[in-house]
Design a protein around this motif. Structure first.
Motif: not given
Length: 200
Positions: A139-155
């Motif tokens: 989602p294009e939201t702040v929560s979506g940005l947090a999701y993206g940050a978590g995804f990047l960290f996991g990667t």
């Protein structure tokens, strides 16, 4: 390199892979927040195998490749994710993700010593598919940005797992270590073929 960093990398690799043994790939699960983002890459078999393959290839190539290949993947994965969020079409995404495991695992198995620029281009091309697949569901939201940050960290942790596995296996013996690494690459390649064929 001393024994301590090698053991640390091996331990970090094992810890990064451990969550994938406990959970199934979330698939259509919620896609918001850092925790969901972190869980997604470490619980999807295709992503886990591809990231580990990138780390192992980086270890095998050595030198600057040990940090350039993972960084290239993460940078272009972000680009692919942004393209997915914007609704830009990228054909054959699932096939590209499956082939990333086949090709990167095959490169490790073959002991490929390609020029760094070519290896970065290859890794980056596959990163676009991985990023796009997850960007379309973010989602294009702040929560979506947090999701993206978590995804990047996991990667990033999965790349570290691949490096750690490469060190642990490659340093098992001066003569047999490289053969063990190539054997692990062959196993990754076989798993990738099974993913592409829809067997797993």
């Amino acid at each position: 390199m001393t024994r301590f960093p090698i053991r640390s990398l091996a331990l970090a690799g094992a810890l990064a892979l451990a969550p994938s043994l406990a959970f199934a790939h979330p698939g259509g699960a919620e896609v918001h927040g850092f925790t969901h983002g972190f869980a997604h890459p470490v619980t999807g078999l295709d992503h886990v195998l591809a990231m580990v393959a990138v780390g192992m290839l980086a270890f095998q190539m050595g030198g600057r490749a040990m940090w350039m290949l993972p960084l290239t993947f993460m940078a272009l994965m972000i680009g692919g994710g942004v393209a997915g969020m914007m609704g830009l079409d990228l054909p054959y995404v699932e096939l590209g993700i499956g082939l990333s495991v086949v090709v990167l695992g095959g490169a490790v198995a073959a002991g490929v010593k390609a020029p760094l620029a070519i290896a970065m281009a290859l890794v980056g091309a596959f990163a676009l598919f991985h990023g796009h697949a997850h960007g379309t569901e973010m989602p294009e939201t702040v929560s979506g940005l947090a999701y993206g940050a978590g995804f990047l960290f996991g990667t990033g942790l999965l790349h570290l797992a691949g490096l750690g596995l490469g060190f642990a296996v490659g340093r098992a013996g001066e003569t047999r270590g490289p053969l063990f690494v190539r054997g692990a690459g062959a196993a990754l390649c076989a798993a990738g073929l099974a993913i592409v064929a829809g067997v797993i």
